[in-house]
Design an enzyme around this catalytic site. Structure first.
Site, PDB file in Angstrom:
ATOM      1  N   GLY A 123       0.792  -1.220   0.000  1.00  0.00           N
ATOM      2  CA  GLY A 123       0.000   0.000   0.000  1.00  0.00           C
ATOM      3  C   GLY A 123       0.823   1.268   0.000  1.00  0.00           C
ATOM      4  N   GLN A 164      -7.692   0.184   3.177  1.00  0.00           N
ATOM      5  CA  GLN A 164      -8.483  -0.270   4.315  1.00  0.00           C
ATOM      6  C   GLN A 164      -9.883  -0.729   3.928  1.00  0.00           C
ATOM      7  OE1 GLN A 164      -8.304  -1.797   7.569  1.00  0.00           O
ATOM      8  NE2 GLN A 164      -6.671  -0.272   7.449  1.00  0.00           N
ATOM      9  N   SER A 191      -3.660  -3.140  -0.990  1.00  0.00           N
ATOM     10  CA  SER A 191      -2.532  -3.884  -0.423  1.00  0.00           C
ATOM     11  C   SER A 191      -2.925  -5.310  -0.078  1.00  0.00           C
ATOM     12  CB  SER A 191      -2.024  -3.167   0.830  1.00  0.00           C
ATOM     13  OG  SER A 191      -0.941  -3.848   1.410  1.00  0.00           O
ATOM     14  N   HIS A 204      -1.709  -7.492   2.418  1.00  0.00           N
ATOM     15  CA  HIS A 204      -1.773  -8.017   3.776  1.00  0.00           C
ATOM     16  C   HIS A 204      -2.992  -7.544   4.568  1.00  0.00           C
ATOM     17  CE1 HIS A 204      -0.225  -4.578   6.322  1.00  0.00           C
ATOM     18  NE2 HIS A 204       0.096  -4.153   5.128  1.00  0.00           N
ATOM     19  N   CYS A 247       1.858   2.125  11.055  1.00  0.00           N
ATOM     20  CA  CYS A 247       2.953   2.750  10.325  1.00  0.00           C
ATOM     21  C   CYS A 247       3.488   3.982  11.051  1.00  0.00           C
ATOM     22  CB  CYS A 247       2.500   3.142   8.920  1.00  0.00           C
ATOM     23  SG  CYS A 247       2.008   1.727   7.925  1.00  0.00           S
TER      24      CYS A 247
END
Length: 380
Positions: A69, A177, A197, A199, A325
């Protein structure tokens, strides 16, 4: 261990792991090679591109695979701005974006791109009026997340898109998300570029994608690259991409069922907070916002979020104080502060996020830990 941090990362599903192992063993050729092994890898890549495009309601030549991402956001923003003429070098984004978006726009300022950071209203929403006020004749790109990873607040992208289309401004969204949690359709949202993304959808870390509309005149951040039609350099990670797409297909098939489960868990959690009279306020208490049901932003009165997180961790429960993050930075989250809260309230923020394996028993264990924390306060 009770894992309630699915918004940060998800465990790899059995199906995705099987695909990853099989492709790693049987499809190890370089997709750019002209021999049969390379051709076999390229076939997997072609299928993956077609499948992901279908899931996003787009065309296969608009899919570009990345490492995740963060890279998707950076490459999408830079590539679009690189392709815009000199008189369209203004970008608008929001205070609540993922750090990777802010990395990208900050870097653009060094080459003369004008950047405007807008704030939402008190509900955390970017309205048409707020966006319109920020637009200039030279605006070339707007980047607004589909939903915030910390608060779960969903932005009304479909309502904002016509304004940008009218002004010939390209529209990018970070849907990391939301992909696999709610419907993410290029056509329905009215956006020109989407970042996602692996994961977040029960696939291994290390893969992501950007969907770019064919109408976008992008130019690569890295010149001279040959992989992914020049969008990104480096040998394409076919096993990880194959696992990403397999997990995405499975997640989309289960989307409605999982959404219903998430709503049930959310409602149960909020009901129990009230029933047990715990001093915990949730963002879901405000019914004016459209929110992701699997993310619950909370404020535990009397405790900083970091303390609550560590107390839960001590009892084998994983929650978050916000975006993973940005962990390690002990200051109020910009996304939470954007809700017009004081520093004191913002520092009390914690995030609970559900996933495929979350149960009511997990919620009960969390509530029990909350009750113990409350007793600590009453005992002082």
């Amino acid at each position: 261990m009770v894992y309630l941090d699915y918004a940060a990362s998800t465990p790899v599903s059995k199906e995705a792991l099987h695909v990853f192992q099989q492709l790693s063993r049987d499809c190890y050729g370089n997709a750019s090679s002209l021999h049969d092994a390379g051709g076999k890898a390229n076939e997997i890549l072609t299928y993956s591109r077609q499948s992901l495009a279908k899931l996003l309601d787009g065309e296969s030549d608009g899919v570009f695979f990345t490492s995740g991402g963060t890279e998707s956001n950076i490459l999408a923003i830079h590539s679009i701005m690189n392709g815009l003429p000199a008189h369209k070098q203004h970008i608008v984004t929001t205070k609540m974006e993922h750090p990777s978006v802010h990395y990208a726009v900050n870097a653009l300022t060094h080459r003369g791109v004008k950047v405007t950071i807008i704030e939402p209203n008190e509900e955390g929403i970017i309205t048409k009026d707020i966006l319109e006020e920020a637009l200039l004749p030279e605006t070339g790109l707007v980047s607004i997340q589909h939903a915030n990873s910390e608060t779960g607040i969903i932005q009304p992208l479909a309502e904002l898109a016509p304004l940008l289309k009218k002004r010939h401004v390209f529209f990018h969204t970070d849907a990391v998300q939301t992909f696999g949690k709610i419907r993410v359709s290029l056509k329905e949202l009215g956006v020109d570029a989407i970042s996602i993304s692996s994961h977040k959808v029960y696939a291994p870390k290390g893969a992501g994608a950007v969907y770019m509309s064919t109408e976008v005149p992008w130019k690569p951040l890295y010149t001279g690259a040959v992989q992914e039609s020049g969008f990104r350099p480096g040998t394409v990670n076919v096993p990880c991409i194959g696992a990403f797409v397999a997990a995405s297909e499975q997640t989309i098939l289960q989307l409605e069922e999982q959404h219903k489960l998430d709503c049930q868990l959310r409602d149960y959690f909020i009901q129990q907070l009230k029933k047990q009279q715990l001093p915990v306020r949730t963002l879901h208490d405000n019914g004016k916002r459209r929110m992701l049901p699997h993310i619950i932003g909370c404020f535990f009165e009397g405790f900083e979020g970091q303390y609550v997180m560590l107390a839960c961790n001590k009892h084998g429960i994983c929650i978050s104080t916000g975006s993973a993050c940005a962990s390690g930075y002990h200051h109020p989250s910009p996304a939470v502060k954007a809700l017009h809260l004081s520093d004191r309230d913002a520092l009390q923020f914690i995030r609970i996020s559900f996933g495929r394996m979350t149960s009511k028993d997990d919620i009960d264990q969390l509530l029990h830990t909350f009750m113990n924390l409350q007793k600590e306060t009453e005992g002082e």
